[in-house]
Motif scaffolding. Structure first.
Motif, mmCIF file in Angstrom:
data_model
loop_
_atom_site.group_PDB
_atom_site.id
_atom_site.type_symbol
_atom_site.label_atom_id
_atom_site.label_comp_id
_atom_site.label_asym_id
_atom_site.label_seq_id
_atom_site.Cartn_x
_atom_site.Cartn_y
_atom_site.Cartn_z
ATOM 1 N N ILE A 36 0.836 -1.249 -0.049
ATOM 2 C CA ILE A 36 -0.125 0.118 0.036
ATOM 3 C C ILE A 36 0.783 1.174 0.006
ATOM 4 O O ILE A 36 0.598 2.259 -0.968
ATOM 5 N N PHE A 37 1.838 1.233 0.822
ATOM 6 C CA PHE A 37 2.906 2.481 0.837
ATOM 7 C C PHE A 37 3.495 2.517 -0.396
ATOM 8 O O PHE A 37 3.538 3.730 -0.805
ATOM 9 N N GLU A 38 3.855 1.483 -1.076
ATOM 10 C CA GLU A 38 4.650 1.634 -2.535
ATOM 11 C C GLU A 38 3.751 2.317 -3.303
ATOM 12 O O GLU A 38 3.888 3.143 -4.367
ATOM 13 N N SER A 39 2.330 1.712 -3.436
ATOM 14 C CA SER A 39 1.442 2.021 -4.462
ATOM 15 C C SER A 39 1.104 3.716 -4.039
ATOM 16 O O SER A 39 0.818 4.397 -5.117
ATOM 17 N N GLU A 40 1.081 3.862 -2.621
ATOM 18 C CA GLU A 40 0.785 5.477 -2.633
ATOM 19 C C GLU A 40 1.762 6.571 -3.098
ATOM 20 O O GLU A 40 1.447 7.516 -3.531
ATOM 21 N N GLU A 41 2.919 5.897 -2.775
ATOM 22 C CA GLU A 41 4.130 6.750 -3.193
ATOM 23 C C GLU A 41 4.039 6.837 -4.713
ATOM 24 O O GLU A 41 4.243 8.131 -5.250
ATOM 25 N N LYS A 42 3.769 5.958 -5.537
ATOM 26 C CA LYS A 42 3.574 5.936 -7.005
ATOM 27 C C LYS A 42 2.693 7.091 -7.387
ATOM 28 O O LYS A 42 2.744 7.541 -8.332
ATOM 29 N N TRP A 43 1.382 6.974 -6.581
ATOM 30 C CA TRP A 43 0.357 7.577 -6.887
ATOM 31 C C TRP A 43 0.549 8.992 -6.689
ATOM 32 O O TRP A 43 0.396 9.981 -7.645
ATOM 33 N N GLU A 44 1.114 9.389 -5.432
ATOM 34 C CA GLU A 44 1.614 10.801 -5.215
ATOM 35 C C GLU A 44 2.726 11.495 -6.193
ATOM 36 O O GLU A 44 2.591 12.527 -6.390
ATOM 37 N N ASN A 45 3.603 10.408 -6.675
ATOM 38 C CA ASN A 45 4.664 11.230 -7.582
ATOM 39 C C ASN A 45 4.280 11.058 -8.899
ATOM 40 O O ASN A 45 5.201 10.769 -9.849
ATOM 41 N N SER A 46 3.210 10.694 -9.316
ATOM 42 C CA SER A 46 2.681 10.467 -10.771
ATOM 43 C C SER A 46 2.527 11.713 -11.520
ATOM 44 O O SER A 46 2.122 12.640 -10.761
ATOM 45 N N PRO A 47 2.636 11.920 -12.765
ATOM 46 C CA PRO A 47 2.667 13.056 -13.482
ATOM 47 C C PRO A 47 1.300 13.754 -13.291
ATOM 48 O O PRO A 47 1.116 15.207 -13.180
ATOM 49 N N GLU A 48 0.421 13.250 -13.346
ATOM 50 C CA GLU A 48 -0.928 13.673 -13.081
ATOM 51 C C GLU A 48 -1.439 14.215 -12.024
ATOM 52 O O GLU A 48 -1.901 15.521 -11.867
ATOM 53 N N ILE A 49 -0.995 13.752 -10.830
ATOM 54 C CA ILE A 49 -1.209 14.209 -9.338
ATOM 55 C C ILE A 49 -0.252 15.550 -9.244
ATOM 56 O O ILE A 49 -0.740 16.648 -8.653
ATOM 57 N N ILE A 50 1.123 15.384 -9.901
ATOM 58 C CA ILE A 50 1.893 16.423 -9.637
ATOM 59 C C ILE A 50 1.437 17.853 -10.466
ATOM 60 O O ILE A 50 1.375 18.901 -9.758
ATOM 61 N N ALA A 51 0.938 17.389 -11.542
ATOM 62 C CA ALA A 51 0.226 18.615 -12.280
ATOM 63 C C ALA A 51 -1.075 19.232 -11.647
ATOM 64 O O ALA A 51 -1.127 20.367 -11.824
ATOM 65 N N GLU A 52 -1.841 18.255 -10.969
ATOM 66 C CA GLU A 52 -3.003 18.690 -10.356
ATOM 67 C C GLU A 52 -2.757 19.572 -9.124
ATOM 68 O O GLU A 52 -3.414 20.634 -8.769
ATOM 69 N N VAL A 53 -1.620 19.187 -8.517
ATOM 70 C CA VAL A 53 -1.155 20.075 -7.146
ATOM 71 C C VAL A 53 -0.432 21.351 -7.903
ATOM 72 O O VAL A 53 -0.857 22.403 -7.127
ATOM 73 N N GLU A 54 0.181 21.417 -8.808
ATOM 74 C CA GLU A 54 0.691 22.584 -9.172
ATOM 75 C C GLU A 54 -0.402 23.625 -9.728
ATOM 76 O O GLU A 54 -0.270 24.847 -9.476
ATOM 77 N N GLU A 55 -1.410 23.096 -10.283
ATOM 78 C CA GLU A 55 -2.384 23.960 -10.740
ATOM 79 C C GLU A 55 -3.283 24.422 -9.473
ATOM 80 O O GLU A 55 -3.599 25.605 -9.633
ATOM 81 N N ALA A 56 -3.615 23.742 -8.721
ATOM 82 C CA ALA A 56 -4.079 23.959 -7.443
ATOM 83 C C ALA A 56 -3.213 25.313 -6.839
ATOM 84 O O ALA A 56 -3.769 26.162 -6.176
ATOM 85 N N LYS A 57 -2.043 25.093 -6.544
ATOM 86 C CA LYS A 57 -1.011 26.075 -6.054
ATOM 87 C C LYS A 57 -1.103 27.091 -6.914
ATOM 88 O O LYS A 57 -1.177 28.182 -6.202
ATOM 89 N N LYS A 58 -1.077 27.287 -8.179
ATOM 90 C CA LYS A 58 -1.386 28.327 -8.970
ATOM 91 C C LYS A 58 -2.621 29.264 -8.755
ATOM 92 O O LYS A 58 -2.775 30.347 -8.411
ATOM 93 N N ALA A 59 -3.626 28.449 -8.616
ATOM 94 C CA ALA A 59 -5.088 28.924 -8.113
ATOM 95 C C ALA A 59 -4.999 29.683 -6.877
ATOM 96 O O ALA A 59 -5.795 30.823 -6.792
ATOM 97 N N TYR A 60 -4.638 28.943 -6.038
ATOM 98 C CA TYR A 60 -4.301 29.655 -4.743
ATOM 99 C C TYR A 60 -3.633 30.916 -4.686
ATOM 100 O O TYR A 60 -4.152 31.989 -4.184
ATOM 101 N N GLN A 61 -2.388 30.885 -5.189
ATOM 102 C CA GLN A 61 -1.598 32.135 -5.295
ATOM 103 C C GLN A 61 -2.420 33.358 -6.173
ATOM 104 O O GLN A 61 -2.144 34.360 -5.814
#
Length: 76
Positions: A36-61
């Motif tokens: 589970i830890f390995e799966s969560e780590e892969k998910w958190e570091n996936s390009p899609e999640i990284i892009a969503e986090v960056e998009e959310a940061k820009k919207a917040y800023q």
């Protein structure tokens, strides 16, 4: 090393796990937690999640967000 890929009905797997002694159940738990830890780590570091986090940061800023209170008020 030879590997075998089995398809076991979930109910049979649960029954098999229930039949294990405490030490064996703890071993299964350790394996599951690691997987589970390995799966969560892969998910958190996936390009899609990284892009969503960056998009959310820009919207917040840029102030393009609702507070929780604003969101709840808009649902009424």
């Amino acid at each position: 090393m030879t590997s075998v890929n089995l398809s076991i009905p979930f109910e049979a797997l649960v029954k098999a796990i229930k039949s294990l002694d405490l030490e064996q159940k703890q071993q299964v738990l350790e394996i599951l937690e690691e997987q589970i830890f390995e799966s969560e780590e892969k998910w958190e570091n996936s390009p899609e999640i990284i892009a969503e986090v960056e998009e959310a940061k820009k919207a917040y800023q840029s102030g393009d967000y609702l507070t929780l209170e604003e969101f709840i008020a808009g649902q009424s």
